[in-house]
Design a protein around this motif. Structure first.
Motif, PDB file in Angstrom:
ATOM      1  N   GLY A   1       0.700  -1.183  -0.100  1.00 33.85           N
ATOM      2  CA  GLY A   1      -0.053  -0.048   0.013  1.00 33.85           C
ATOM      3  C   GLY A   1       0.920   1.385   0.113  1.00 33.85           C
ATOM      4  O   GLY A   1       0.476   2.411  -0.345  1.00 33.85           O
ATOM      5  N   ASP A   2       2.166   1.195   0.303  1.00 34.80           N
ATOM      6  CA  ASP A   2       2.936   2.347   0.328  1.00 34.80           C
ATOM      7  C   ASP A   2       3.250   2.715  -1.121  1.00 34.80           C
ATOM      8  O   ASP A   2       3.373   1.667  -1.910  1.00 34.80           O
ATOM      9  N   THR A   3       3.609   3.874  -1.426  1.00 32.10           N
ATOM     10  CA  THR A   3       3.913   4.327  -2.881  1.00 32.10           C
ATOM     11  C   THR A   3       5.502   4.644  -2.748  1.00 32.10           C
ATOM     12  O   THR A   3       5.903   5.630  -1.754  1.00 32.10           O
ATOM     13  N   VAL A   4       6.223   4.208  -3.624  1.00 32.29           N
ATOM     14  CA  VAL A   4       7.511   4.627  -3.778  1.00 32.29           C
ATOM     15  C   VAL A   4       7.839   5.253  -5.326  1.00 32.29           C
ATOM     16  O   VAL A   4       6.908   5.108  -6.107  1.00 32.29           O
ATOM     17  N   THR A   5       8.804   6.000  -5.177  1.00 32.79           N
ATOM     18  CA  THR A   5       9.320   6.791  -6.338  1.00 32.79           C
ATOM     19  C   THR A   5      10.368   5.768  -6.998  1.00 32.79           C
ATOM     20  O   THR A   5      11.574   5.913  -6.418  1.00 32.79           O
ATOM     21  N   VAL A   6      10.167   5.367  -8.284  1.00 34.92           N
ATOM     22  CA  VAL A   6      11.317   4.532  -8.849  1.00 34.92           C
ATOM     23  C   VAL A   6      11.953   5.115  -9.966  1.00 34.92           C
ATOM     24  O   VAL A   6      10.953   5.746 -11.219  1.00 34.92           O
ATOM     25  N   ILE A   7      13.116   5.474 -10.322  1.00 38.54           N
ATOM     26  CA  ILE A   7      13.732   5.850 -11.210  1.00 38.54           C
ATOM     27  C   ILE A   7      14.317   4.924 -12.204  1.00 38.54           C
ATOM     28  O   ILE A   7      15.133   3.936 -11.767  1.00 38.54           O
ATOM     29  N   VAL A   8      13.746   4.766 -13.385  1.00 39.87           N
ATOM     30  CA  VAL A   8      14.273   3.957 -14.280  1.00 39.87           C
ATOM     31  C   VAL A   8      15.135   4.412 -15.609  1.00 39.87           C
ATOM     32  O   VAL A   8      14.701   5.566 -15.874  1.00 39.87           O
ATOM     33  N   ASN A   9      15.839   3.882 -16.230  1.00 34.73           N
ATOM     34  CA  ASN A   9      16.610   4.350 -17.317  1.00 34.73           C
ATOM     35  C   ASN A   9      15.757   3.467 -18.563  1.00 34.73           C
ATOM     36  O   ASN A   9      15.781   2.450 -18.697  1.00 34.73           O
ATOM     37  N   ARG A  10      15.125   4.223 -19.553  1.00 38.17           N
ATOM     38  CA  ARG A  10      14.498   3.772 -20.649  1.00 38.17           C
ATOM     39  C   ARG A  10      15.159   3.889 -22.069  1.00 38.17           C
ATOM     40  O   ARG A  10      15.264   5.311 -22.188  1.00 38.17           O
ATOM     41  N   VAL A  11      15.094   3.180 -22.844  1.00 31.69           N
ATOM     42  CA  VAL A  11      15.771   3.467 -24.053  1.00 31.69           C
ATOM     43  C   VAL A  11      14.779   4.228 -24.730  1.00 31.69           C
ATOM     44  O   VAL A  11      13.424   3.695 -25.030  1.00 31.69           O
ATOM     45  N   ASP A  12      14.931   5.567 -25.427  1.00 29.97           N
ATOM     46  CA  ASP A  12      14.285   6.333 -26.221  1.00 29.97           C
ATOM     47  C   ASP A  12      14.214   5.914 -27.792  1.00 29.97           C
ATOM     48  O   ASP A  12      15.231   6.114 -28.344  1.00 29.97           O
ATOM     49  N   ARG A  13      13.159   5.120 -28.318  1.00 29.40           N
ATOM     50  CA  ARG A  13      13.372   4.658 -29.757  1.00 29.40           C
ATOM     51  C   ARG A  13      12.530   5.713 -30.602  1.00 29.40           C
ATOM     52  O   ARG A  13      12.342   5.384 -31.853  1.00 29.40           O
ATOM     53  N   SER A  14      11.789   6.559 -30.090  1.00 27.60           N
ATOM     54  CA  SER A  14      10.898   7.560 -30.628  1.00 27.60           C
ATOM     55  C   SER A  14      11.514   8.167 -31.988  1.00 27.60           C
ATOM     56  O   SER A  14      11.191   8.109 -33.073  1.00 27.60           O
ATOM     57  N   ASP A  15      13.009   8.910 -31.853  1.00 24.47           N
ATOM     58  CA  ASP A  15      13.541   9.454 -33.017  1.00 24.47           C
ATOM     59  C   ASP A  15      14.510   8.788 -33.498  1.00 24.47           C
ATOM     60  O   ASP A  15      15.808   9.737 -34.431  1.00 24.47           O
ATOM     61  N   ALA A  16      14.855   7.816 -32.879  1.00 23.89           N
ATOM     62  CA  ALA A  16      16.029   6.849 -33.606  1.00 23.89           C
ATOM     63  C   ALA A  16      16.081   6.122 -34.781  1.00 23.89           C
ATOM     64  O   ALA A  16      14.724   5.516 -35.168  1.00 23.89           O
ATOM     65  N   GLU A  17      16.945   6.374 -35.623  1.00 19.47           N
ATOM     66  CA  GLU A  17      16.862   5.826 -37.022  1.00 19.47           C
ATOM     67  C   GLU A  17      17.653   4.440 -36.824  1.00 19.47           C
ATOM     68  O   GLU A  17      17.337   3.537 -37.934  1.00 19.47           O
ATOM     69  N   SER A  18      18.400   4.197 -35.935  1.00 23.10           N
ATOM     70  CA  SER A  18      18.994   2.777 -36.068  1.00 23.10           C
ATOM     71  C   SER A  18      19.494   2.784 -34.377  1.00 23.10           C
ATOM     72  O   SER A  18      19.363   3.585 -33.506  1.00 23.10           O
ATOM     73  N   ALA A  19      20.022   1.462 -34.199  1.00 19.19           N
ATOM     74  CA  ALA A  19      20.344   1.189 -32.635  1.00 19.19           C
ATOM     75  C   ALA A  19      21.395   2.024 -32.310  1.00 19.19           C
ATOM     76  O   ALA A  19      21.423   2.474 -31.166  1.00 19.19           O
ATOM     77  N   GLU A  20      22.203   2.483 -33.147  1.00 21.66           N
ATOM     78  CA  GLU A  20      23.247   3.297 -32.857  1.00 21.66           C
ATOM     79  C   GLU A  20      22.988   4.733 -32.344  1.00 21.66           C
ATOM     80  O   GLU A  20      23.726   5.491 -31.637  1.00 21.66           O
ATOM     81  N   THR A  21      21.766   5.099 -32.774  1.00 12.49           N
ATOM     82  CA  THR A  21      21.424   6.455 -32.384  1.00 12.49           C
ATOM     83  C   THR A  21      20.364   6.567 -31.511  1.00 12.49           C
ATOM     84  O   THR A  21      19.818   7.640 -31.034  1.00 12.49           O
ATOM     85  N   MET A  22      20.164   5.371 -30.699  1.00 16.61           N
ATOM     86  CA  MET A  22      18.986   5.567 -29.642  1.00 16.61           C
ATOM     87  C   MET A  22      19.716   6.094 -28.374  1.00 16.61           C
ATOM     88  O   MET A  22      20.905   6.001 -28.191  1.00 16.61           O
ATOM     89  N   LYS A  23      18.892   6.824 -27.642  1.00 19.34           N
ATOM     90  CA  LYS A  23      19.265   7.341 -26.501  1.00 19.34           C
ATOM     91  C   LYS A  23      18.476   6.772 -25.123  1.00 19.34           C
ATOM     92  O   LYS A  23      17.624   6.198 -25.457  1.00 19.34           O
ATOM     93  N   VAL A  24      19.382   7.185 -24.326  1.00 19.26           N
ATOM     94  CA  VAL A  24      18.509   6.412 -22.877  1.00 19.26           C
ATOM     95  C   VAL A  24      18.111   7.813 -21.967  1.00 19.26           C
ATOM     96  O   VAL A  24      18.793   8.639 -21.922  1.00 19.26           O
ATOM     97  N   LYS A  25      17.071   7.524 -21.636  1.00 18.73           N
ATOM     98  CA  LYS A  25      16.478   8.920 -21.029  1.00 18.73           C
ATOM     99  C   LYS A  25      15.758   8.332 -19.498  1.00 18.73           C
ATOM    100  O   LYS A  25      15.419   7.214 -19.259  1.00 18.73           O
ATOM    101  N   GLU A  26      16.034   9.111 -18.852  1.00 20.50           N
ATOM    102  CA  GLU A  26      15.567   8.925 -17.057  1.00 20.50           C
ATOM    103  C   GLU A  26      14.001   9.147 -16.949  1.00 20.50           C
ATOM    104  O   GLU A  26      13.475  10.174 -17.388  1.00 20.50           O
ATOM    105  N   VAL A  27      13.390   8.090 -16.411  1.00 20.87           N
ATOM    106  CA  VAL A  27      11.787   8.258 -16.231  1.00 20.87           C
ATOM    107  C   VAL A  27      11.550   8.111 -14.822  1.00 20.87           C
ATOM    108  O   VAL A  27      12.014   7.093 -14.003  1.00 20.87           O
TER     109      VAL A  27
END
Length: 348
Positions: A301-327
């Motif tokens: 029932g407790d709420t925790v704040t979890v920070i994750v690194n997520r691969v951002d594929r929205s504007d990536a043209e290839s795997a080499e151009t993918m960026k990681v964003k913090e969510v």
């Protein structure tokens, strides 16, 4: 231990206690042991558990004393049926209840596992390879170790000893030099399956808390996010050196409702890496043990704040151009009586 009783439908416990003998005027025998206070006390029972047997029975065993050749004392071995009160697979602990006369029950002197030092004496009692009433001695050779529970959950702050521990020692006591309980034997490290001088015991302070909870409630309820994680060793092989990779996020889990993403295989057969958990509230997460330990502080029932690194594929043209964003995700934890926040292998 949980892993000893998990497949057993019934159990029995044997007590070995001194059988009173009439005084015939000959040499007397007083079976005593040194208590934690340094005073002599009656010798308690030696206990053995097994997964079969139905009826109580008594047997008499002559044991030669250490006081002189020919001096013997009779011990009565009584066997009683036992039932499981509760289990905690996440810590490999089970509690059994046995209905036995008070006269056959001698509680062990319970010590503490806090303040233990490497080099202190240690004694292990168990039933290795069916050789019951076996005592081995050694020293505490390490503290703060980590082993895996039967469900893959890390057990932290484990005691390491070089007292010989073999199959059959599981669930037996680890004692200090004064005969006080400091741990419960649970595992060994061995390429051969026999003792290699590296045994592990769950610290008694953790055992006491879990046993009290199981006796009171019949289960241990922990707060979880309800996800499956990749073991750190495999994550490092993938180049993930910080954080814990999320493999599966069930649709009925709190993590799914908060927007967490798991690892998946695309329609083209490629693997898309899921979220990588790096922090829970203010606690950095480097491996799965850090995550489990951080969640121990919270209740369902407790709420925790979890920070994750997520691969951002929205504007990536290839795997080499993918960026990681913090969510940032706010997750309301749910209850799990079996603590099955799983560790799974990476998908093939």
């Amino acid at each position: 231990n949980y892993h000893v009783v998990r497949n057993a439908r019934s159990a029995q416990i044997a007590f070995l206690t001194k059988k009173e003998q009439p005084n015939t005027g000959g040499n007397s025998f007083s079976s005593t042991t040194l208590s934690a206070s340094g005073k002599s006390s009656n010798f308690g029972p030696i206990m053995k558990t097994s997964s079969s047997g139905n009826n109580m029975n008594d047997e008499v065993f002559p044991y030669t004393s250490a006081r002189g050749v020919g001096e013997t004392v009779d011990f009565k071995r009584s066997v009683y049926k036992a039932r499981v009160v509760g289990v905690d697979p996440g810590k490999d602990i089970a509690v059994l209840k046995v209905d036995a006369p008070v006269d056959d029950l001698y509680p062990i002197n319970v010590g503490t596992s806090s303040g233990l030092r490497v080099g202190q004496s240690s004694l292990a009692i168990g039933n290795p390879f069916g050789l019951d009433h076996t005592l081995t001695s050694g020293v505490i050779s390490g503290i703060g170790r980590e082993v895996r529970s039967p469900i893959g959950r890390p057990i932290t702050n484990v005691i390491q000893t070089d007292a010989a521990i073999n199959p059959g020692n599981s669930g037996g006591p680890l004692l200090d030099g004064n005969g006080r309980l400091i741990g419960m034997n649970t595992a060994i490290y061995s390429p051969s399956g026999g003792s290699a001088g590296i045994g592990f015991a769950i610290p008694v302070d953790a055992v006491k808390y879990i046993v009290d909870t199981l006796i009171r409630d019949g289960q241990v309820v922990r707060a979880i996010m309800g996800v499956s994680l990749l073991e750190s060793k495999q994550a490092r092989a993938l180049g993930i050196n910080k954080g814990v990779l999320v493999l599966d996020v069930p649709t009925d889990s709190p993590a799914f409702r908060a927007g967490m993403k798991g690892t998946r295989r695309t329609e083209y057969g490629l693997v898309e890496i899921g979220d990588i958990i790096t922090k829970v509230n203010d606690t950095p997460i480097n491996k799965e043990a850090d995550l489990f330990e951080s969640l121990e502080k919270f209740k369902p029932g407790d709420t925790v704040t979890v920070i994750v690194n997520r691969v951002d594929r929205s504007d990536a043209e290839s795997a080499e151009t993918m960026k990681v964003k913090e969510v940032t995700l706010n997750i309301t934890l749910k209850a799990s009586s079996s603590s099955r926040q799983q560790l799974l292998p990476f998908p093939d």
